[in-house]
Design a protein around this motif. Structure first.
Motif, PDB file in Angstrom:
ATOM      1  N   SER A   1       0.926  -1.303  -0.024  1.00  0.00           N
ATOM      2  CA  SER A   1       0.471  -0.051  -0.299  1.00  0.00           C
ATOM      3  C   SER A   1       0.927   1.469   0.076  1.00  0.00           C
ATOM      4  CB  SER A   1      -1.286  -0.204   1.232  1.00  0.00           C
ATOM      5  OG  SER A   1      -0.233  -0.281   1.991  1.00  0.00           O
ATOM      6  N   ALA A   2       0.387   2.573  -0.129  1.00  0.00           N
ATOM      7  CA  ALA A   2       0.923   3.958  -0.117  1.00  0.00           C
ATOM      8  C   ALA A   2       0.442   5.220   0.146  1.00  0.00           C
ATOM      9  CB  ALA A   2       1.106   4.062  -1.871  1.00  0.00           C
ATOM     10  N   SER A   3       0.928   5.671   0.832  1.00  0.00           N
ATOM     11  CA  SER A   3       0.476   6.518   1.707  1.00  0.00           C
ATOM     12  C   SER A   3       1.090   8.004   1.320  1.00  0.00           C
ATOM     13  CB  SER A   3      -0.094   6.233   2.629  1.00  0.00           C
ATOM     14  OG  SER A   3       0.869   6.485   3.927  1.00  0.00           O
ATOM     15  N   VAL A   4       0.292   9.068   1.255  1.00  0.00           N
ATOM     16  CA  VAL A   4       0.818  10.266   1.211  1.00  0.00           C
ATOM     17  C   VAL A   4       2.489  10.345   2.216  1.00  0.00           C
ATOM     18  CG1 VAL A   4       0.603  13.405   1.253  1.00  0.00           C
ATOM     19  CG2 VAL A   4      -0.548  11.600   0.049  1.00  0.00           C
ATOM     20  N   VAL A   5       3.047  10.965   2.583  1.00  0.00           N
ATOM     21  CA  VAL A   5       4.198  11.326   3.293  1.00  0.00           C
ATOM     22  C   VAL A   5       5.043  13.209   3.225  1.00  0.00           C
ATOM     23  CG1 VAL A   5       6.380  10.495   2.562  1.00  0.00           C
ATOM     24  CG2 VAL A   5       6.495   9.994   4.614  1.00  0.00           C
ATOM     25  N   LYS A   6       5.060  13.480   4.350  1.00  0.00           N
ATOM     26  CA  LYS A   6       5.927  14.740   4.527  1.00  0.00           C
ATOM     27  C   LYS A   6       7.723  14.545   5.060  1.00  0.00           C
ATOM     28  CE  LYS A   6       6.439  18.839   6.206  1.00  0.00           C
ATOM     29  NZ  LYS A   6       6.271  19.851   7.407  1.00  0.00           N
ATOM     30  N   ILE A   7       8.665  14.036   3.941  1.00  0.00           N
ATOM     31  CA  ILE A   7       9.739  13.966   3.633  1.00  0.00           C
ATOM     32  C   ILE A   7      10.098  15.129   4.058  1.00  0.00           C
ATOM     33  CG2 ILE A   7       9.903  12.150   1.903  1.00  0.00           C
ATOM     34  CD1 ILE A   7      11.167  14.131   0.466  1.00  0.00           C
ATOM     35  N   THR A   8      11.708  14.935   5.062  1.00  0.00           N
ATOM     36  CA  THR A   8      12.426  15.286   5.942  1.00  0.00           C
ATOM     37  C   THR A   8      13.738  16.678   4.738  1.00  0.00           C
ATOM     38  OG1 THR A   8      14.288  13.601   6.013  1.00  0.00           O
ATOM     39  CG2 THR A   8      12.686  13.777   7.430  1.00  0.00           C
ATOM     40  N   PRO A   9      14.127  17.315   5.174  1.00  0.00           N
ATOM     41  CA  PRO A   9      14.993  18.079   3.621  1.00  0.00           C
ATOM     42  C   PRO A   9      16.259  17.144   3.660  1.00  0.00           C
ATOM     43  CG  PRO A   9      13.973  19.270   5.694  1.00  0.00           C
ATOM     44  CD  PRO A   9      14.164  17.996   6.432  1.00  0.00           C
ATOM     45  N   GLU A  10      16.805  16.462   4.408  1.00  0.00           N
ATOM     46  CA  GLU A  10      17.785  15.117   4.238  1.00  0.00           C
ATOM     47  C   GLU A  10      17.173  15.045   3.455  1.00  0.00           C
ATOM     48  OE1 GLU A  10      21.050  12.675   6.635  1.00  0.00           O
ATOM     49  OE2 GLU A  10      19.083  13.104   7.409  1.00  0.00           O
ATOM     50  N   GLU A  11      16.087  13.865   3.687  1.00  0.00           N
ATOM     51  CA  GLU A  11      15.520  13.393   2.022  1.00  0.00           C
ATOM     52  C   GLU A  11      15.184  14.223   1.385  1.00  0.00           C
ATOM     53  OE1 GLU A  11      13.522  10.476   5.664  1.00  0.00           O
ATOM     54  OE2 GLU A  11      12.472  11.765   4.561  1.00  0.00           O
TER      55      GLU A  11
END
Length: 463
Positions: free
Chosen positions: A380-390
């Motif tokens: 499954s997939a869901s929206v995610v907030k990535i970090t500035p490093e990512e």
């Protein structure tokens, strides 16, 4: 109260949303009704949470768009028919069916890849309707002429670029979306089956021909979506287009580098990008030391030519690892062994990069019983907030390979984000469905910007 008998599919309307007609799949197995929505954005109005969203009310028609705004009733975790769950906004709207109006709740979900723009659930039908699954459109049917009268007949703008999609399957979601997105922006879009292309290699008049003898030298750009099994010939065609001065997305050299998993990982290290500890060997006699150098079992065994999670095995013990590695080597298959990041818990990030920007990101979760996140195999997939490093890692990884459009896969570890791999032909379905973003149009826009193309003055308003 008299109950209406409805079929397994019916035409509905939503006067409060400005949608006079939308075809719905009637599903008594689903509790809440759902409507296709994208570009979903929340905002405040009079201290109340509202949501704005857009709807394509007609199936297989992305040119007809209705913009809607409604107060948010709730936000719920909804389980889809595939078994995955996602968080969706819930709004209330007036349903028009069988000549009567009912106030019902709707969840907002991107249903582009599904057969119907709407699903009518049992809450909306309780006490009002009885379903005869053997029938369809018992209330009314809506013709194409009526739809044109309701929504207007969309006209495609003209005067655009000539863009080819170099790929293998015209029915693949990603390829269809790119064709639609380009056409919507007024471009002449052509699907070019790799197997149907052939070339004339000549220093004075290089050419690419298509089945039937059509010459493709007048293209402005080519979107290269080359499947792994066609890498050699597909990249040869891409090089030919490049030699003719035709812009390719992505270039032949970038695709070649990305398809060599070992070489791409070495390029990552050279660029200062962290990866899981990886081993590579040719002789079965080195198996024991190969396992030890990546930290022992459990570990991951990967075929160099694998894609979309195929050819990836989790070996939980040293004995199992030795068996898998030696079995692959006996088949003369090139493989990598890689440390297993236990703390990732079967999750990874897919960052979609266009140019020098991450335009969307999702977190993928492995299906029950699986160790690797893969939406092609029940994940499954869901929206995610990535970090500035990512974000920085994803952009840097695509740049290291020379890719202008890439799907960058990252895993979160105790050591920080680590790169898994970079896909030069990333699929659009999973990330567009999860995020509601029009990624295909972003790809087309990047071509326009690269070629410094501007819409004709009469069409600027539609941009």
């Amino acid at each position: 109260m008299k109950k209406h008998i409805i079929g397994s599919e019916e035409w509905c309307g939503f006067p409060t949303l400005g949608i006079p007609a939308i075809k719905a799949r009637v599903d008594s197995g689903a509790k809440t009704s759902s409507i296709h929505a994208f570009n979903i954005t929340t905002f405040r109005r009079d201290h109340e949470l509202w949501v704005s969203f857009e709807v394509h009310p007609i199936q297989d028609d992305r040119k007809t768009v209705v913009r809607c705004e409604r107060p948010v009733v709730d936000k719920r975790r909804i389980k889809s028919s595939s078994g995955s769950t996602e968080s969706r906004y819930v709004v209330a709207a007036t349903l028009l069916i069988a000549g009567e109006n009912y106030e019902i709740e709707l969840t907002l979900a991107n249903r582009d890849s599904m057969g119907y723009r709407m699903l009518l659930g049992r809450e909306a039908m309780n006490g009002r309707m009885i379903v005869d699954p053997s029938e369809s459109f018992l209330m009314r049917d809506v013709s194409r002429d009526e739809l044109d009268e309701y929504y207007g007949k969309p006209e495609l703008p003209q005067g655009g670029l000539k863009i080819g999609i170099l790929a293998s399957n015209p029915n693949l979601y990603s390829n269809k979306r790119l064709l639609e997105a380009g056409q919507e922006r007024g471009h002449d879009m052509q699907f070019l089956n790799i197997k149907h292309c052939y070339m004339r290699v000549d220093d004075k008049a290089p050419e690419v021909h298509y089945r039937g003898g059509r010459i493709l030298n007048d293209l402005d750009a080519v979107i290269t979506r080359i499947r792994p099994s066609m890498t050699f010939y597909g990249c040869a065609l891409a090089r030919q287009f490049e030699s003719m001065g035709i812009h390719t997305v992505n270039s032949s050299s970038a695709i070649t580098q990305s398809r060599d998993k070992l070489f791409s990982l070495q390029l990552m290290l050279k660029s200062g990008i962290g990866i899981p500890t990886t081993g590579f060997a040719n002789s079965p006699m080195d198996t024991g030391d190969l396992i030890d150098m990546v930290g022992g079992a459990p570990l991951i065994v990967k075929l160099l030519e694998g894609t979309q999670g195929r050819g990836v095995v989790l070996a939980e013990t040293k004995k199992a690892a030795e068996s898998v590695i030696n079995a692959f080597k006996s088949l003369k298959a090139n493989l990598l062994v890689q440390e297993f990041i236990k703390e990732a818990s079967g999750k990874d990030l897919r960052c979609f990069v266009i140019g020098n920007k991450v335009v969307a990101a999702i977190e993928r979760t492995a299906a029950p019983g699986e160790f690797r996140a893969n939406i092609h195999q029940g994940g499954s997939a869901s929206v995610v907030k990535i970090t500035p490093e990512e974000r920085k890692l994803a952009i840097k990884a695509a740049k290291a390979l020379g890719l202008k459009v890439a799907g960058v896969d990252i895993i979160r570890s105790k050591k920080g984000p680590l790169l898994l791999e970079v896909n030069s032909s990333p699929g659009l379905e999973g990330i567009e469905t999860a995020t509601g973003k029009d990624i295909a149009s972003m790809v087309i826009t990047s071509i326009e910007q690269k070629l410094r193309w501007q819409r004709p003055i009469g069409l600027q308003q539609d941009a």
